[in-house]
Design a protein around this motif. Structure first.
Motif, PDB file in Angstrom:
ATOM      1  N   ALA A  71     -49.032 -38.326 -11.705  1.00  0.00           N
ATOM      2  CA  ALA A  71     -49.286 -37.428 -12.834  1.00  0.00           C
ATOM      3  C   ALA A  71     -48.391 -37.777 -14.017  1.00  0.00           C
ATOM      4  N   THR A  72     -47.139 -38.123 -13.754  1.00  0.00           N
ATOM      5  CA  THR A  72     -46.225 -38.493 -14.829  1.00  0.00           C
ATOM      6  C   THR A  72     -46.642 -39.814 -15.462  1.00  0.00           C
ATOM      7  N   ALA A  73     -47.050 -40.769 -14.656  1.00  0.00           N
ATOM      8  CA  ALA A  73     -47.493 -42.063 -15.197  1.00  0.00           C
ATOM      9  C   ALA A  73     -48.728 -41.892 -16.078  1.00  0.00           C
ATOM     10  N   ILE A  74     -49.650 -41.065 -15.671  1.00  0.00           N
ATOM     11  CA  ILE A  74     -50.833 -40.801 -16.489  1.00  0.00           C
ATOM     12  C   ILE A  74     -50.435 -40.112 -17.785  1.00  0.00           C
ATOM     13  N   GLY A  75     -49.471 -39.198 -17.712  1.00  0.00           N
ATOM     14  CA  GLY A  75     -49.002 -38.515 -18.908  1.00  0.00           C
ATOM     15  C   GLY A  75     -48.344 -39.454 -19.907  1.00  0.00           C
ATOM     16  N   PHE A  76     -47.671 -40.486 -19.409  1.00  0.00           N
ATOM     17  CA  PHE A  76     -47.026 -41.449 -20.298  1.00  0.00           C
ATOM     18  C   PHE A  76     -48.025 -42.350 -21.022  1.00  0.00           C
ATOM     19  N   THR A  77     -49.265 -42.396 -20.585  1.00  0.00           N
ATOM     20  CA  THR A  77     -50.276 -43.203 -21.270  1.00  0.00           C
ATOM     21  C   THR A  77     -50.915 -42.464 -22.448  1.00  0.00           C
ATOM     22  N   SER A  78     -50.592 -41.206 -22.663  1.00  0.00           N
ATOM     23  CA  SER A  78     -51.222 -40.440 -23.741  1.00  0.00           C
ATOM     24  C   SER A  78     -50.979 -41.021 -25.135  1.00  0.00           C
ATOM     25  N   PRO A  79     -49.818 -41.612 -25.467  1.00  0.00           N
ATOM     26  CA  PRO A  79     -49.693 -42.233 -26.797  1.00  0.00           C
ATOM     27  C   PRO A  79     -50.665 -43.391 -27.016  1.00  0.00           C
ATOM     28  N   MET A  83     -53.446 -43.472 -30.079  1.00  0.00           N
ATOM     29  CA  MET A  83     -53.613 -44.558 -31.052  1.00  0.00           C
ATOM     30  C   MET A  83     -55.048 -45.067 -31.062  1.00  0.00           C
ATOM     31  N   VAL A  84     -55.669 -45.165 -29.901  1.00  0.00           N
ATOM     32  CA  VAL A  84     -57.056 -45.628 -29.838  1.00  0.00           C
ATOM     33  C   VAL A  84     -57.980 -44.638 -30.548  1.00  0.00           C
ATOM     34  N   PHE A  85     -57.811 -43.333 -30.284  1.00  0.00           N
ATOM     35  CA  PHE A  85     -58.639 -42.329 -30.958  1.00  0.00           C
ATOM     36  C   PHE A  85     -58.392 -42.329 -32.455  1.00  0.00           C
ATOM     37  N   PHE A  86     -57.152 -42.545 -32.877  1.00  0.00           N
ATOM     38  CA  PHE A  86     -56.830 -42.613 -34.305  1.00  0.00           C
ATOM     39  C   PHE A  86     -57.563 -43.787 -34.944  1.00  0.00           C
ATOM     40  N   LEU A  87     -57.542 -44.944 -34.294  1.00  0.00           N
ATOM     41  CA  LEU A  87     -58.209 -46.113 -34.864  1.00  0.00           C
ATOM     42  C   LEU A  87     -59.708 -45.891 -34.999  1.00  0.00           C
ATOM     43  N   LEU A 111     -48.848 -46.287 -38.554  1.00  0.00           N
ATOM     44  CA  LEU A 111     -49.542 -47.296 -37.770  1.00  0.00           C
ATOM     45  C   LEU A 111     -49.313 -48.688 -38.352  1.00  0.00           C
ATOM     46  N   ARG A 112     -49.279 -48.782 -39.680  1.00  0.00           N
ATOM     47  CA  ARG A 112     -48.977 -50.063 -40.307  1.00  0.00           C
ATOM     48  C   ARG A 112     -47.571 -50.537 -39.957  1.00  0.00           C
ATOM     49  N   GLN A 113     -46.629 -49.626 -39.939  1.00  0.00           N
ATOM     50  CA  GLN A 113     -45.266 -49.987 -39.598  1.00  0.00           C
ATOM     51  C   GLN A 113     -45.142 -50.418 -38.145  1.00  0.00           C
ATOM     52  N   MET A 114     -45.903 -49.768 -37.261  1.00  0.00           N
ATOM     53  CA  MET A 114     -45.860 -50.159 -35.852  1.00  0.00           C
ATOM     54  C   MET A 114     -46.477 -51.532 -35.643  1.00  0.00           C
ATOM     55  N   ALA A 115     -47.464 -51.877 -36.460  1.00  0.00           N
ATOM     56  CA  ALA A 115     -48.134 -53.159 -36.300  1.00  0.00           C
ATOM     57  C   ALA A 115     -47.255 -54.309 -36.779  1.00  0.00           C
ATOM     58  N   VAL A 116     -46.350 -54.029 -37.707  1.00  0.00           N
ATOM     59  CA  VAL A 116     -45.495 -55.088 -38.253  1.00  0.00           C
ATOM     60  C   VAL A 116     -44.334 -55.373 -37.393  1.00  0.00           C
TER      61      VAL A 116
END
Length: 116
Positions: A71-79, A83-87, A111-116
Motif C-alpha cells: 500500500a505504501t509503495a502504491i502511494g509513492f507512485t501518486s506523483p 504528472m501524467v494527468f497534468f501532461l 514542470l519545465r524546471q523539473m525537465a531541465v
C-alpha cells in the motif's frame, strides 16, 4: 502490530482521528497567527479537503486489504500519475505556447524546471 490494530477499527473512524489530532496540533497556530490560514477560495479548499480525506480513508482501507508495504509503495507512485494527468490535460489544449504547455497551466513552470 499496527496493522492488526488498524484492521479492527473502522476506516472512517481512523481517518477522522488522524484529522482530529492534526487539527488539535494546528489550533494554537490558528489563534496566534490567523493571517496564515486565510483562504482565497473556500469552495476550492472544500473540494481539496474532501479529496484529501478520501485519499486518507482509501489508504487505511488499502492497509486492511493488502500488506502495508504494498500500500505504501502504491502511494509513492501518486506523483508519477499526477504528472501524467497534468501532461494530458495541458497537451489537449489548442492554445499552446512555444514548448507545448498552456500558459494557463499553473504548474507549467515547475514542470519545465523539473525537465531541465
Amino acid at each position: 502490530m499496527v496493522v492488526e490494530t488498524i484492521e479492527t477499527i473502522p476506516v472512517f473512524q481512523t481517518a477522522f482521528a488522524r484529522y482530529a489530532v492534526a487539527a488539535l496540533l494546528m489550533l494554537p497556530f490558528m489563534f496566534t497567527r490567523p493571517s496564515l490560514f486565510q483562504m482565497s477560495s473556500p469552495s476550492r479548499y472544500l473540494v481539496r479537503t474532501i479529496a484529501g480525506f478520501g485519499g486518507i480513508a482509501l489508504m487505511f482501507a488499502a492497509i486492511q486489504v493488502i500488506p502495508l508495504a504494498s500500500a505504501t509503495a502504491i502511494g509513492f507512485t501518486s506523483p508519477i500519475f499526477a504528472m501524467v494527468f497534468f501532461l494530458f490535460s495541458c497537451f489537449k489544449s489548442r492554445c499552446r505556447n512555444y514548448d507545448g504547455l498552456r500558459p494557463s497551466c499553473p504548474s507549467s513552470n515547475g514542470l519545465r524546471q523539473m525537465a531541465v
